[in-house]
Design an enzyme around this catalytic site. Structure first.
Site, mmCIF file in Angstrom:
data_model
loop_
_atom_site.group_PDB
_atom_site.id
_atom_site.type_symbol
_atom_site.label_atom_id
_atom_site.label_comp_id
_atom_site.label_asym_id
_atom_site.label_seq_id
_atom_site.Cartn_x
_atom_site.Cartn_y
_atom_site.Cartn_z
ATOM 1 N N THR A 230 80.788 -40.523 -61.041
ATOM 2 C CA THR A 230 80.900 -39.204 -61.672
ATOM 3 C C THR A 230 82.306 -38.689 -61.491
ATOM 4 O OG1 THR A 230 80.115 -36.911 -61.739
ATOM 5 C CG2 THR A 230 80.054 -37.985 -59.599
ATOM 6 N N ASN B 108 82.785 -35.493 -61.931
ATOM 7 C CA ASN B 108 82.544 -34.082 -61.623
ATOM 8 C C ASN B 108 82.493 -33.907 -60.107
ATOM 9 O OD1 ASN B 108 81.074 -31.683 -60.943
ATOM 10 N ND2 ASN B 108 80.416 -31.531 -63.074
ATOM 11 N N ASP C 88 73.360 -38.101 -65.194
ATOM 12 C CA ASP C 88 73.504 -37.296 -66.400
ATOM 13 C C ASP C 88 72.477 -36.178 -66.319
ATOM 14 O OD1 ASP C 88 75.282 -37.219 -68.713
ATOM 15 O OD2 ASP C 88 73.449 -37.203 -69.900
ATOM 16 N N PHE D 194 77.971 -24.611 -59.282
ATOM 17 C CA PHE D 194 78.861 -24.866 -60.420
ATOM 18 C C PHE D 194 78.049 -24.748 -61.707
ATOM 19 C CE2 PHE D 194 77.598 -29.164 -61.885
ATOM 20 C CZ PHE D 194 76.730 -29.530 -60.860
ATOM 21 N N ASP E 261 74.726 -22.696 -62.678
ATOM 22 C CA ASP E 261 74.063 -22.165 -61.474
ATOM 23 C C ASP E 261 73.964 -20.634 -61.445
ATOM 24 O OD1 ASP E 261 73.453 -24.650 -60.501
ATOM 25 O OD2 ASP E 261 75.020 -24.689 -58.971
HETATM 26 P P1 ITT Z 1 80.128 -36.829 -65.200
HETATM 27 O O1 ITT Z 1 79.635 -37.188 -66.576
HETATM 28 O O2 ITT Z 1 81.465 -37.380 -64.889
HETATM 29 O O3 ITT Z 1 79.131 -37.145 -64.132
HETATM 30 P P2 ITT Z 1 79.842 -34.091 -66.197
HETATM 31 O O4 ITT Z 1 80.162 -32.751 -65.628
HETATM 32 O O5 ITT Z 1 80.406 -34.395 -67.550
HETATM 33 O O6 ITT Z 1 80.303 -35.203 -65.137
HETATM 34 P P3 ITT Z 1 77.208 -34.315 -67.362
HETATM 35 O O7 ITT Z 1 77.722 -35.145 -68.466
HETATM 36 O O8 ITT Z 1 75.915 -34.718 -66.730
HETATM 37 O O9 ITT Z 1 78.280 -34.253 -66.184
HETATM 38 O O10 ITT Z 1 77.142 -32.799 -67.844
HETATM 39 C C1 ITT Z 1 76.190 -31.951 -67.326
HETATM 40 C C2 ITT Z 1 76.679 -30.507 -67.343
HETATM 41 O O11 ITT Z 1 75.504 -29.719 -67.042
HETATM 42 C C3 ITT Z 1 77.680 -30.187 -66.251
HETATM 43 O O12 ITT Z 1 79.007 -30.263 -66.678
HETATM 44 C C4 ITT Z 1 77.300 -28.753 -65.892
HETATM 45 O O13 ITT Z 1 77.889 -27.862 -66.818
HETATM 46 C C5 ITT Z 1 75.798 -28.753 -66.095
HETATM 47 N N1 ITT Z 1 75.086 -29.055 -64.845
HETATM 48 C C6 ITT Z 1 74.650 -30.270 -64.398
HETATM 49 N N2 ITT Z 1 74.065 -30.169 -63.209
HETATM 50 C C7 ITT Z 1 74.117 -28.870 -62.874
HETATM 51 C C8 ITT Z 1 73.699 -28.132 -61.750
HETATM 52 O O14 ITT Z 1 73.136 -28.717 -60.709
HETATM 53 N N3 ITT Z 1 73.927 -26.819 -61.763
HETATM 54 C C9 ITT Z 1 74.516 -26.206 -62.791
HETATM 55 N N4 ITT Z 1 74.958 -26.827 -63.883
HETATM 56 C C10 ITT Z 1 74.777 -28.151 -63.922
HETATM 57 NA NA NA Z 2 80.013 -36.220 -68.627
#
Ligand code: ITT
Ligand code: NA
Length: 198
Positions: free
Chosen positions: A7, A9, A69, A152, A155
């Protein structure tokens, strides 16, 4: 015993590391490889996107890899933003932009219609092409404004009725004990423990 945590993120990276900390395994964060290209998330489901991220990393690093994801599924919006959660308000938008857009979409929507859930799919992939999937879900409602500063993404607008608080008001320990991501990762722990050749 090593696994790449695929990830980009940093918030997800911290949560996943913390939830998996009791596993007897070295987790290699993607932040060690800033030049590793982001996977193009063009799947139609969280499952497809998680699998693609994990498979690409496993192939590239020639190591086991896990990817997450996740998405926020709002009932009134027929499951949106869902797989588009990261870029709901546009490409490269901020978490704040996403929350503003969501609150605007739900502006005059009454309390009982503000139900939503977070869903996470975790994919575990091996360099020789094996794949495991696990998912987790938590139900809640969408607040009328942001509350809380921790966590983040969505949330600050995601309210957990059992705690009477948003995810952004809960400590990371509590969020990590009940979240969509935690549920999926508890299943992943069982999967990983059963892999003899990791
Ligand atoms: P990676 O693909 O590199 O893992 P990303 O941020 O792009 O990182 P996603 O494609 O899964 O991850 O996007 C999911 C989005 O949903 C993320 O950017 C957040 O905005 C939101 N999200 C995911 N999990 C969350 C959580 O636990 N609390 C709040 N928002 C969340
Ligand atoms: Na992503």
């Amino acid at each position: 015993k090593e696994i790449v945590l695929a990830t980009k993120n940093r918030h997800k990276n911290e949560e996943i590391k913390s939830i998996l900390k009791d596993l007897d395994i070295k987790i290699i964060p993607m932040t060690s490889f800033p030049d590793y290209p982001a996977t193009i998330e063009d799947g139609a489901t969280l499952e497809e996107n998680a699998a693609k991220k994990a498979r690409e990393a496993a192939e590239f690093f020639k190591k086991w890899a896990i990817a997450d994801d996740s998405g926020l599924e709002v009932d009134y919006l027929n499951g949106s933003p869902g797989i588009y959660s990261a870029r709901y308000a546009g490409r490269n938008c901020s978490y704040d932009d996403n929350n503003k857009k969501l609150l605007a979409e739900l502006k005059n929507v009454p309390e009982e219609k503000r139900t939503a859930n977070f869903r996470t799919v975790i994919a575990v992939a091996s360099p020789d092409g094996r794949l495991f999937l696990a998912d987790g879900k938590i139900f809640g409602t969408i607040k009328r404004h942001t509350v809380g500063i921790d966590g983040f993404g969505y949330d600050p607008v995601f309210y957990v009725p059992e705690y009477g608080k948003t995810f952004a008001e809960l400590s990371c320990e509590i969020k990590n004990s009940l979240s969509h991501r935690a549920e999926a990762l508890q299943k992943v722990k069982k999967i990983i423990k059963n892999l003899s050749n990791l």
